[in-house]
Structures are given as C-alpha cells and as structure tokens.
Design an enzyme around this catalytic site. Structure first.
Site, PDB file in Angstrom:
ATOM      1  N   GLU A   1       0.834  -1.216   0.000  1.00 20.28           N
ATOM      2  CA  GLU A   1       0.000   0.000   0.000  1.00 20.28           C
ATOM      3  C   GLU A   1       0.864   1.260   0.000  1.00 20.28           C
ATOM      4  OE1 GLU A   1      -2.580  -0.769  -1.119  1.00 20.28           O
ATOM      5  OE2 GLU A   1      -4.222  -0.708   0.296  1.00 20.28           O
TER       6      GLU A   1
ATOM      7  N   THR B   1      -5.563   6.715  -5.456  1.00 20.18           N
ATOM      8  CA  THR B   1      -5.624   6.984  -4.015  1.00 20.18           C
ATOM      9  C   THR B   1      -4.661   8.106  -3.661  1.00 20.18           C
ATOM     10  OG1 THR B   1      -6.279   4.723  -3.552  1.00 20.18           O
ATOM     11  CG2 THR B   1      -5.300   5.930  -1.725  1.00 20.18           C
TER      12      THR B   1
HETATM   13  N1  HSE Z   1      -8.397   5.172   3.663  1.00 20.91           N
HETATM   14  C1  HSE Z   1      -7.872   5.217   2.316  1.00 20.91           C
HETATM   15  C2  HSE Z   1      -8.214   6.575   1.728  1.00 20.91           C
HETATM   16  C3  HSE Z   1      -8.501   4.104   1.517  1.00 20.91           C
HETATM   17  O1  HSE Z   1      -9.376   6.956   1.800  1.00 20.91           O
HETATM   18  O2  HSE Z   1      -7.323   7.233   1.205  1.00 20.91           O
HETATM   19  C4  HSE Z   1      -8.028   4.009   0.109  1.00 20.91           C
HETATM   20  O3  HSE Z   1      -8.736   2.966  -0.548  1.00 20.91           O
END
Ligand code: HSE
Length: 317
Positions: free
Chosen positions: A136, A188
C-alpha cells in the site's frame, strides 16, 4: 532448516474487493465484498528470481516487480525470511484499477496468502498484514490498513493500532451493499493529496460522534442509528469534486431507500447500504442516472458484506 514445503509447486489464491473508510472511519474501518476480487498464482522456479509471468487485466499494469504490489510484497517477504526461492507470478485482476475498491491491496494479499501456503510454518494474518502494508505504501504513498485488513480477515474490521497491528472484527450488519463503479480513474494518491492535514476541534467532535454511534449501531444491530450515523463531514466534502454529480447521486440513493452512501475508499467507487436485495438493486439503478447525465458509464454489484477472507483456491504438486 528449509522453511518451504517440498511437495507444493504452485498455489493460487483469491482476495476480495474491499470498501474502506465507510464514511465514518477514515483509514481504520473496512469490509470485504467478495462479488469481485483478484487471483494470484505463485509457481516455484528453479532460480531465485521473482518474475511476473503474466497479468490478465483489461487495463495495463506494470511488470516491474517493484511497481506491482503482488511481486513487491513477495520480494520483501523472501528477503526478510532469507529464503532461497524464486516464483513466477500470474495475476488475474478482477478489481478495476484506481477504482477505490482495494485493488492494490487485493493483489498483495492474494500473493501473500498464496505464499503462506508454501511455508511449513505459516505466518499469522497480523504478520501478513505488515507486508501487505508495504504494498500500500508503494501504491498510494501511504500505508493505510483499511483495505488490506478486511481483505485478510474478512468481514467488517476496525484497525485500532497499526504498529503493532491490532484488529477488531466488528459485528456484520444484516444489510446488502451496493458497490457502484463509475468508469473513471481516481488514484488513491491524488485523492489523499487533496486532503487538509489538520481539522478544527469542532469538526473532530462531530465526526467522533458519528463514528462512535456507528460502532454502537453495529453492536446494537440498530439500522436506524446506523443510518443516522453514516455521515462523513470530514473527508467526503473534500473528495466530492472527483465524481461529477456526487451530491445528486447521494440524494438519488437516499431517495431510493439507502441507509447511507459515501465513497468506497478513496473513490470513485461509491457504496450504499440497503435493507433488502430488491432495494439495493433499485438504489444501484437510481445512482447510475446522475452519472448518465454527465455521460459517465457505470456498473454496480449487490451483495451482503462478506465474511470470507482471502483464501487459497488451488494447490498443485
Ligand atoms: N483510507 C484510504 C483513503 C482508503 O481513503 O485514502 C483508500 O482505498
């Protein structure tokens, strides 16, 4: 001691899509949605290389091992465990890229779950999560756990500490989830870049109340409270710009009977909760219309939240 089973030559694993944040729990809440997911197959090699053999996907993905979360996490794991082993990796992407449905997490998790099956003494889910987080970090620039944890553990999860990793498996509401995918890309990384790094105290208080009442609603199995609590005053307003007609879509979902609607992860995918499968179908259709007005195609899936975590689907000798 050789840590790898001699008998196993190849393993294929499935990892589900995930919906992170769930409006009230930015970076800490998530649930698994196994109507779609990624498959990763690891095949033992005679040398010690980690090689991506093929990627079956509608979109182009990088073959360099450092840029793909599946190969990256396997490389890290082999290094850390000092394993003299190589793998050819086959990745079958079921989760669209940059969709907000946990695609990078699913590829990493499927690879790790497959890998674990080669080990004589498998690693715990918490240990696997640590490696998945490295994927990630590579994919989005942030090691957020809210996709990889529900992907690995299944169900509805709260990650309340990252180092060390601590997870609570929350009660799963008896609801249907609509997961709608507008056919557009939002990374993201870019959806995180727009976020303010500080929040006002009064906003913190309000959002804490939403999160606390949402968690209470899960334990009380109180759908009305869940619906009232499902409000994101912090992150959603900052990301609404990424999906044209976002507020119209939300209104359409609520009008059609949704208990709540917001971004799935960092979007552009959107989730909504419904009491019945029939209502969920109607909500999905209603949500598509404001997108059509903007000439944006979309599709949606309807399913209950999945108890099923990532798992091995095939082992070959
Ligand atoms: N919590 C993360 C965001 C999840 O919202 O950036 C990404 O899938």
């Amino acid at each position: 001691m050789n840590k790898i089973k001699d008998s196993v030559q190849q393993v294929k694993a499935f990892a589900p899509a995930t919906c992170a944040n769930i409006a009230v729990g930015f970076d800490i809440l998530g649930f698994a949605f196994d109507k779609l997911g990624d498959y990763v197959t690891l095949k033992k090699r005679d040398d010690q290389k980690i090689v991506i053999e093929s990627i079956i996907s509608e979109e182009t993905l990088p073959f360099t091992t450092q840029q793909n979360t599946a190969s990256l996490v396997i490389e890290k794991l082999c290094q850390e465990l000092s394993l003299d082993i190589g793998f050819s990796i086959v990745i079958e992407k079921g989760i669209p890229l940059c969709s907000g449905m946990g695609g990078s997490a699913a590829s990493a998790v499927a690879a790790l779950v497959a890998f674990n099956h080669f080990l004589k003494e498998p690693l715990s889910l918490h240990e696997l999560a640590r490696f998945a987080l490295m994927g990630e970090q590579q994919a989005s620039g942030a090691a957020h756990p809210d996709n990889i944890v529900p992907c690995l553990f299944g169900g509805f999860t709260l990650t309340y500490s990252q180092n060390p990793m601590k997870v609570i498996q929350l009660p799963i509401p008896k609801l249907y989830c609509v997961l709608l995918h507008p056919h557009m890309h939002v990374s993201t990384r870019s959806a995180r870049d727009v976020l303010k790094s500080e929040i006002a105290l009064k906003d913190y208080v309000k959002q804490s109340a939403h999160l606390a009442s949402f968690i209470a609603a899960l334990y009380e199995q109180d759908d009305n409270l869940l619906s009232q609590a499902l409000v994101d005053d912090l992150i959603e307003p900052q990301r609404a710009q990424f999906v044209p007609n976002f507020y119209k879509i939300k209104e359409a979902a609520l009008q059609a009977g949704a208990l709540g609607m917001s971004f799935s992860g960092s979007g552009p995918a959107l989730f909504a909760f419904a009491k019945t499968e029939q209502a969920a179908q109607a909500i999905g259709q209603a949500m598509q219309k404001p997108l059509q007005e903007k000439q944006i195609e979309s599709n949606y899936w309807v399913a209950p939240i999945s108890k099923n975590a990532a798992h091995v689907v095939f082992e070959g000798e």
